[in-house]
Enzyme design. Structure first.
Site, short mmCIF file in Angstrom:
data_model
loop_
_atom_site.label_atom_id
_atom_site.label_comp_id
_atom_site.label_asym_id
_atom_site.label_seq_id
_atom_site.Cartn_x
_atom_site.Cartn_y
_atom_site.Cartn_z
N LYS A 77 92.06 -73.81 32.83
CA LYS A 77 91.79 -75.08 33.51
C LYS A 77 91.99 -76.26 32.54
CE LYS A 77 90.68 -72.14 36.71
NZ LYS A 77 89.30 -71.71 36.93
N ARG B 167 97.11 -56.13 20.14
CA ARG B 167 95.92 -56.01 20.99
C ARG B 167 94.63 -56.30 20.20
NH1 ARG B 167 93.39 -51.35 22.06
NH2 ARG B 167 95.27 -50.09 21.88
N ASP C 224 78.98 -70.83 31.25
CA ASP C 224 80.37 -71.09 31.61
C ASP C 224 80.55 -72.61 31.60
OD1 ASP C 224 82.73 -71.67 32.99
OD2 ASP C 224 82.61 -69.86 34.21
N TYR D 177 80.99 -69.40 39.98
CA TYR D 177 82.38 -69.13 40.32
C TYR D 177 82.47 -67.77 41.03
CZ TYR D 177 87.32 -68.09 39.55
OH TYR D 177 88.64 -67.76 39.72
C1 LIG Z 1 88.68 -70.40 37.07
C2 LIG Z 1 87.29 -70.17 36.63
C3 LIG Z 1 86.89 -68.95 36.05
C4 LIG Z 1 87.83 -67.78 35.92
O1 LIG Z 1 88.84 -68.07 35.00
P1 LIG Z 1 90.28 -67.33 35.04
O2 LIG Z 1 90.98 -67.93 33.87
O3 LIG Z 1 90.89 -67.65 36.38
O4 LIG Z 1 90.01 -65.88 34.90
C5 LIG Z 1 85.59 -68.83 35.63
N1 LIG Z 1 84.70 -69.82 35.77
C6 LIG Z 1 85.04 -71.00 36.31
C7 LIG Z 1 84.00 -72.07 36.43
C8 LIG Z 1 86.34 -71.22 36.76
O5 LIG Z 1 86.67 -72.40 37.32
#
Ligand SMILES: *Cc1c(COP(=O)(O)O)cnc(C)c1O
Length: 378
Positions: A194, A44, A169, A97
């Site tokens: 992603k 962890r 982000d 998001y």
């Molecule tokens: C999918 C996504 C998230 C969240 O990510 P997870 O891995 O699903 O927790 C945050 N920001 C953007 C722009 C995303 O496309």
């Protein structure tokens, strides 16, 4: 175990599927805890696989430090919670998001942290929303679903001047298109799930930035238990090996698909930062080194029914409410990511029932266009 006596080593890092680590004695455990000897204690806190992807992301984002956690949301959560205290205020993009939106509007207000939403494609709009209590600005490099481009360098400069943390982000852009830390961001967050991992088979998140911010987020992540799993980190590292190949191909394909859709008589509008008609085109040229990115959004005439017929007629492209896969996928914001907005709010934001968003894959451009072409109404 005889591995120490081998004269060869595994070419690829093994998956260290171990919750805990064993020590010879007390000096050794103290040395690892004091960081005077290399080693791990408990999965962890850290493990070799998460440490590996952290090092890779530090290189990609040119970051002094990085933290791998279980998901993109965990990365956003730990980053923001490590920066903010009760009474603080956030200025955030109004198209973030959904998960981040929910964190800002449903969770943080319980700790008396409030947010003002504004258009982050304008540093002036962000400046106007800042108040004395503002401690963080949150923006996405490329917005969902209309692919607006944030004024990353303008906000970066503003944040530095006002000494406000700037959280970006960078999921839709990837570090290949944009490295926000070089433009004034304090911390960059990724849903590694992603494009970075790239195969829709793993969930992981990264926060990268200054050692001070990242270490503060790390101690929060350790306490919250949002640690990344060794196998997830291993899969994500494997995905990263082909990141530049994939994203270069995806962006090239996206430019072709955007031009095709833009000239199709059944498409009312195409949103792609690489098209001159897109309102973020100039900034995309400047920030993304000429690329328009891997995402293309378009609006089909005929609303929901026409869009549903189109989706059902696709053979290669699958309807998946996510993005970043090696294969082209389609999402329908009005029934998925933006479903919770009122009809009026969706109208106001330009998210009609005919709007669809493509995450372009690594197929040949002809394959993608042929599938769209046979499925679109003629
Ligand atoms: C999918 C996504 C998230 C969240 O990510 P997870 O891995 O699903 O927790 C945050 N920001 C953007 C722009 C995303 O496309």
């Amino acid at each position: 175990m005889t591995e120490e006596r081998w004269v060869s080593r595994p070419k690829v890092s093994p998956i260290y599927q171990s919750a805990a680590y064993a020590f010879a004695g007390l000096d050794e455990v103290e040395a690892v805890q004091d960081h005077t000897a290399p080693g791990y204690i408990y999965a962890r806190y850290s493990n070799p696989n998460t440490a590996e992807i952290e090092a890779e992301m530090m290189t990609l984002e040119r970051a002094p430090a990085a933290l791998a956690v279980a998901s993109g949301m965990a990365a956003m959560y730990c980053s923001l919670l490590s920066i903010l205290r009760p009474g603080d205020h956030i200025v955030a993009g109004d198209t973030l998001y959904g998960g981040t939106m929910s964190l800002l509007t449903n969770v943080l207000p319980r700790w008396n942290v409030t947010t003002t939403f504004c258009d982050t494609s304008s540093a002036a709009a962000v400046r106007a929303a800042i108040c004395p209590a503002t401690k963080a600005i949150v923006a996405e490099t490329i917005s969902n679903p209309l692919l607006d481009v944030a004024d990353v360098d303008g906000i970066g400069e503003l944040a530095k001047k006002c000494q406000i943390a700037f959280v970006v982000d960078n999921t839709f852009a990837t570090p290949l298109l944009c490295r926000p830390l070089e433009l004034g961001a304090s911390i960059v967050v990724h849903s590694v799930t992603k494009f970075l991992a790239g195969h829709s088979d793993v969930m992981l998140g990264i926060a990268a930035g200054s050692a001070q911010l990242v270490e503060s987020a790390r101690s929060l992540a350790i306490t919250a238990g949002t640690n990344a799993d060794p196998f997830a980190a291993w899969l994500a590292s494997r995905g990263l090996r082909t990141l530049d190949l994939r994203v270069e191909r995806q962006c090239g394909n996206a430019a072709r698909v955007a031009r095709y859709l833009n000239s199709h008589p059944g498409i009312a509008r195409t949103y792609y930062p690489g098209l001159r008609s897109h309102r973020g085109h100039g900034r995309a040229l400047r920030l993304f080194g000429g690329s328009g990115g891997p995402m293309v959004t378009a609006e089909l005439d005929g609303g929901r029914d026409a869009c549903d017929r189109f989706i059902r007629a696709l053979r290669l492209i699958r309807f998946v409410p996510s993005l970043g896969d090696i294969a082209t996928t389609l999402s329908h914001p009005a029934t998925t990511s933006h479903r919770n907005l009122s009809e009026d709010e969706r109208q106001r934001r330009g998210i009609s029932d005919g709007l669809f968003r493509l995450s372009i894959g690594c197929e040949t451009p002809d394959e993608i266009i042929a599938d769209l072409d046979q499925a679109l109404p003629r």
